[in-house]
Design a protein around this motif. Structure first.
Motif, PDB file in Angstrom:
ATOM      1  N   ILE A   1       0.926  -1.335  -0.060  1.00 48.37           N
ATOM      2  CA  ILE A   1       0.070   0.005   0.060  1.00 48.37           C
ATOM      3  C   ILE A   1       0.822   1.337   0.067  1.00 48.37           C
ATOM      4  CG2 ILE A   1      -1.659   1.324   1.400  1.00 48.37           C
ATOM      5  CD1 ILE A   1      -2.919  -1.171   0.085  1.00 48.37           C
ATOM      6  N   PHE A   2       1.819   1.080   0.603  1.00 45.49           N
ATOM      7  CA  PHE A   2       2.578   2.310   0.949  1.00 45.49           C
ATOM      8  C   PHE A   2       3.599   2.685  -0.431  1.00 45.49           C
ATOM      9  CE2 PHE A   2       6.821   4.334   1.759  1.00 45.49           C
ATOM     10  CZ  PHE A   2       6.444   5.565   2.734  1.00 45.49           C
ATOM     11  N   PHE A   3       4.295   1.726  -0.861  1.00 45.53           N
ATOM     12  CA  PHE A   3       5.255   1.701  -1.865  1.00 45.53           C
ATOM     13  C   PHE A   3       4.212   2.249  -3.331  1.00 45.53           C
ATOM     14  CE2 PHE A   3       8.085  -0.692   0.632  1.00 45.53           C
ATOM     15  CZ  PHE A   3       9.282   0.492   0.728  1.00 45.53           C
ATOM     16  N   THR A   4       3.065   1.721  -3.368  1.00 46.12           N
ATOM     17  CA  THR A   4       2.380   2.277  -4.505  1.00 46.12           C
ATOM     18  C   THR A   4       1.172   3.340  -4.527  1.00 46.12           C
ATOM     19  OG1 THR A   4       0.433   0.647  -3.942  1.00 46.12           O
ATOM     20  CG2 THR A   4       2.219  -0.157  -5.390  1.00 46.12           C
ATOM     21  N   GLY A   5       1.392   3.845  -3.282  1.00 46.69           N
ATOM     22  CA  GLY A   5       0.544   5.062  -3.106  1.00 46.69           C
ATOM     23  C   GLY A   5      -0.874   4.908  -2.923  1.00 46.69           C
ATOM     24  N   ALA A   6      -1.175   3.589  -2.545  1.00 49.49           N
ATOM     25  CA  ALA A   6      -2.828   3.466  -2.661  1.00 49.49           C
ATOM     26  C   ALA A   6      -3.442   4.028  -1.146  1.00 49.49           C
ATOM     27  CB  ALA A   6      -2.767   1.789  -2.385  1.00 49.49           C
ATOM     28  N   PHE A   7      -2.732   4.774  -0.344  1.00 47.39           N
ATOM     29  CA  PHE A   7      -3.080   5.288   0.930  1.00 47.39           C
ATOM     30  C   PHE A   7      -3.500   6.639   0.500  1.00 47.39           C
ATOM     31  CE2 PHE A   7       1.380   6.127   0.532  1.00 47.39           C
ATOM     32  CZ  PHE A   7       1.579   7.450   0.712  1.00 47.39           C
ATOM     33  N   ARG A   8      -3.402   7.154  -0.355  1.00 45.22           N
ATOM     34  CA  ARG A   8      -3.919   8.642  -0.828  1.00 45.22           C
ATOM     35  C   ARG A   8      -5.378   8.788  -0.781  1.00 45.22           C
ATOM     36  NH1 ARG A   8      -0.361   9.469  -5.924  1.00 45.22           N
ATOM     37  NH2 ARG A   8      -1.336   7.374  -6.295  1.00 45.22           N
ATOM     38  N   LYS A   9      -5.801  10.124  -0.712  1.00 43.96           N
ATOM     39  CA  LYS A   9      -7.324  10.285  -0.830  1.00 43.96           C
ATOM     40  C   LYS A   9      -8.009   9.537  -1.703  1.00 43.96           C
ATOM     41  CE  LYS A   9     -10.523  14.006  -1.328  1.00 43.96           C
ATOM     42  NZ  LYS A   9     -10.573  15.722  -1.535  1.00 43.96           N
ATOM     43  N   PRO A  10      -8.951   8.812  -1.324  1.00 37.44           N
ATOM     44  CA  PRO A  10      -9.824   8.799  -0.137  1.00 37.44           C
ATOM     45  C   PRO A  10      -9.731   7.939   0.842  1.00 37.44           C
ATOM     46  CG  PRO A  10     -11.326   7.651  -1.699  1.00 37.44           C
ATOM     47  CD  PRO A  10      -9.869   7.986  -2.400  1.00 37.44           C
ATOM     48  N   ARG A  11      -8.488   7.201   0.863  1.00 36.29           N
ATOM     49  CA  ARG A  11      -8.166   6.099   1.703  1.00 36.29           C
ATOM     50  C   ARG A  11      -7.348   6.213   2.861  1.00 36.29           C
ATOM     51  NH1 ARG A  11      -8.132   5.096  -3.577  1.00 36.29           N
ATOM     52  NH2 ARG A  11      -9.745   3.562  -4.295  1.00 36.29           N
ATOM     53  N   GLU A  12      -7.186   7.791   3.260  1.00 37.64           N
ATOM     54  CA  GLU A  12      -6.290   7.966   4.300  1.00 37.64           C
ATOM     55  C   GLU A  12      -6.479   6.985   5.765  1.00 37.64           C
ATOM     56  OE1 GLU A  12      -6.436  11.934   2.191  1.00 37.64           O
ATOM     57  OE2 GLU A  12      -7.878  10.161   2.668  1.00 37.64           O
ATOM     58  N   LEU A  13      -7.997   7.021   5.878  1.00 35.41           N
ATOM     59  CA  LEU A  13      -8.707   6.474   7.212  1.00 35.41           C
ATOM     60  C   LEU A  13      -8.399   4.709   7.067  1.00 35.41           C
ATOM     61  CD1 LEU A  13     -11.638   8.443   7.729  1.00 35.41           C
ATOM     62  CD2 LEU A  13      -9.538   8.540   8.877  1.00 35.41           C
ATOM     63  N   ASN A  14      -8.483   4.385   5.933  1.00 34.23           N
ATOM     64  CA  ASN A  14      -8.131   2.961   5.639  1.00 34.23           C
ATOM     65  C   ASN A  14      -6.918   2.481   6.010  1.00 34.23           C
ATOM     66  OD1 ASN A  14      -9.945   0.688   5.326  1.00 34.23           O
ATOM     67  ND2 ASN A  14      -9.507   0.656   3.250  1.00 34.23           N
ATOM     68  N   TRP A  15      -5.789   3.505   5.749  1.00 31.95           N
ATOM     69  CA  TRP A  15      -4.550   3.239   5.961  1.00 31.95           C
ATOM     70  C   TRP A  15      -4.317   3.234   7.499  1.00 31.95           C
ATOM     71  CZ3 TRP A  15       0.442   2.231   4.592  1.00 31.95           C
ATOM     72  CH2 TRP A  15       1.352   2.512   5.456  1.00 31.95           C
ATOM     73  N   VAL A  16      -5.005   4.055   8.185  1.00 25.30           N
ATOM     74  CA  VAL A  16      -4.977   4.101   9.698  1.00 25.30           C
ATOM     75  C   VAL A  16      -5.354   2.733  10.466  1.00 25.30           C
ATOM     76  CG1 VAL A  16      -5.923   5.362  11.734  1.00 25.30           C
ATOM     77  CG2 VAL A  16      -4.954   6.708   9.872  1.00 25.30           C
TER      78      VAL A  16
END
Length: 553
Positions: A133-148
């Motif tokens: 998730i981190f290295f592909t940038g999948a945490f960006r909007k709208p998935r910030e809360l899902n990263w948390v």
């Protein structure tokens, strides 16, 4: 006038009648139809999250079996089970029941080892999934809360693993608990009270196994189930990310529907994961508590460390110089424990808040449903490599005694080398990774301009040697061209014509984040590179020529 009612034939078979009965009373068919049309993209890296989910299912199934036979009690008993070397030895009821599960319950050792291996796989799969998730940038909007939520899952998985690891009350788990007790007592002012609350008195107390058992089978699994459900809900709401390719945009999803294709593949993959864990549990011994014996605070030998996923906490304690304590306000302040706790909390906080930090630095408020290649975001990739290296150094430090004994080195030399690596290794990893990303970007640029090297060398009439390059196909060209572009933030004065210090810091961080980047090639530049001068008598159709050194003859 007459009316005619249309009737449908009743479903045939027990399954059809049962499905019709449920649908008439719950109207579930509409939800199933909508869910079944949900598309999911197909890529091998997306299976990492499924491995974590399926490992958790294996943990639940095997854990239910183990709860039938395990006694969460520290009451002293004399072991009289099948394992002869420990027969007659005084131990806790928890360790005695663990030995009974291993030697007296049919299939008990197999289930116990499957449970332990599934726990290790669960934590590892979550960690690797987060790295993807981190290295592909999948945490960006709208998935910030899902990263948390994913970060919370990782922390809960470590807590679940540590509480389960401590339940047998053997020598190895007891030494791990002593480390936890030392960390708790090192907290200023309230540390002693936390330790007394946790252990029910002076370490090791009589209540820690029962309390950890309640956490392990009730509280933490319940929270895990709730967070996993919420995590999956967010995946459905935001739709799944996908890698860049022709036909894929920020507004669509190219993949397979859940029913029947994706569900069939997911079901089969569950049995693959279950089967692999079962084979490992059947063939590879893990946590042989009968070799360690009951917990005794006096013997502390090399090789006593917690499972790998919490080894970083033990590792940083080993790297801190001893005796770093001061007396102040009638209390002892153990900075050799306080500083590691602060460093670890800061590191974990940075991991949890990274999506918000990057969004603030870059000023990017767009929604992102297409993934980045790690090389396309060199600074982010370098930060991730530095973080992984930092974790790896601490993890290695947790085994400093084993490194010293296995490689016949002095423990002081190993510790000093790891202390240097604690500071130098992450910085070196950051620099090297960023240079590699820039180099890969340059390689992609060369491929777009000149194509692949064909290996065919020609000599021109003038004596010059040239190589014919094969052009990229349209799919590969699209993949290399479709790259996001970013610009550093420009500092602008506020309404009063002043630039605040926070804005200046943000501008500096933005320039640092986007420095050393290569702007993507435009279509005109690519076409110009494709029309590189070549001798038509030499160049193959659809190819172009790359010049090399001239022959002086």
């Amino acid at each position: 006038m007459s009316s005619q009612e249309t009737t449908t034939a009743p479903p045939k078979g027990m399954t059809g009648r049962l499905a019709n009965y449920l649908d008439e009373r719950t109207s579930i068919s509409g939800a199933v139809a909508g869910l079944g049309r949900k598309l999911f993209p197909d890529h091998w890296s997306f299976l990492l999250g499924e491995i974590a989910l399926y490992s958790f299912v294996v943990l639940l199934l095997t854990g239910v079996f183990l709860t039938f036979f395990f006694q969460a009690s520290m009451a002293p008993v004399h072991y009289d089970g099948a394992y002869t070397p420990l027969r007659g030895i005084e131990m806790s009821a928890a360790l005695a029941s663990t030995l009974d599960i291993s030697f007296d319950i049919r299939g008990g050792l197999f289930v116990r080892q499957v449970h332990h291996w599934a726990a290790l796989l669960f934590v590892a799969a979550i960690g690797v999934h987060m790295l993807r998730i981190f290295f592909t940038g999948a945490f960006r909007k709208p998935r910030e809360l899902n990263w948390v939520l994913g970060f919370v899952l990782f922390v809960l998985a470590m807590a679940e693993g540590f509480t389960g690891y401590s339940l047998p009350d053997d020598l190895l788990s007891g030494n791990g608990l002593r480390i936890a007790d030392g960390l708790a007592k090192g907290i200023p002012v309230v540390g002693t009270w936390i330790s007394f609350l946790l252990f029910g008195g002076e370490f090791p107390g009589d209540d820690i196994v029962g309390r950890f058992y309640a956490l392990h089978i009730l509280l933490i699994p319940a929270i895990l189930l709730a967070v996993i459900a919420l995590h999956l809900v967010f995946v459905f709401l935001h739709k799944h990310t996908q890698f860049r390719a022709p036909g894929r945009t920020e507004r669509n999803v190219v993949g397979y529907p859940i029913l029947p294709a994706y569900a069939a593949k997911a079901g089969g993959f569950f049995f693959v994961v279950f089967g692999v864990v079962a084979v490992i549990g059947a063939l590879v011994t893990i946590n042989p508590v009968w070799n360690y014996g009951p917990y005794d605070p006096s013997p502390v030998s090399a090789g006593t460390q917690p499972d790998w996923y919490v080894g970083f906490a033990d590792g940083i304690l080993r790297l801190i110089p001893p005796g770093w304590e001061v007396e102040w306000a009638e209390r002892t302040w153990s900075f050799n424990i306080i500083v590691p706790i602060v460093v670890l909390v800061a590191f974990l906080a940075c991991v949890a808040c990274y999506p918000f930090l990057e969004a603030w630095i870059t000023g990017d408020q767009r929604e992102h449903h297409l993934l980045d290649r790690p090389r396309s975001a060199p600074t982010r990739t370098a930060i991730g490599a530095a973080g992984v290296t930092f974790y790896a150094v601490l993890w290695s430090a947790a085994s400093s005694d084993l490194i010293a004994t296995h490689f016949v080195l002095s423990i002081e030399g190993v510790t000093h080398a790891l202390q240097v690596a604690f500071f130098a290794a992450p910085a070196l990893a950051y620099f090297v990774t960023k240079r590699i990303c820039i180099g890969l970007q340059k390689k992609d640029r060369e491929l777009l301009l000149h194509g692949y090297e064909s290996g065919r060398i020609y000599r021109l009439p003038g004596g010059e040697y040239v190589e014919v390059h094969e052009p990229l196909d349209q799919y590969e060209r699209w993949r290399l061209i479709d790259v996001e572009t970013h610009q550093p933030l420009v500092v602008r004065p506020d309404d009063r014509g002043r630039i605040g210090p926070l804005a200046r810091v943000r501008s500096v961080l933005s320039r640092w984040f986007f420095e050393d980047r290569l702007e993507p090639l435009g279509s005109s530049e690519i076409e110009t590179g494709a029309r590189h001068p070549a001798d038509p008598a030499v160049a193959a159709p659809g190819s172009h020529v790359s010049h090399s050194e001239e022959d002086g003859a």
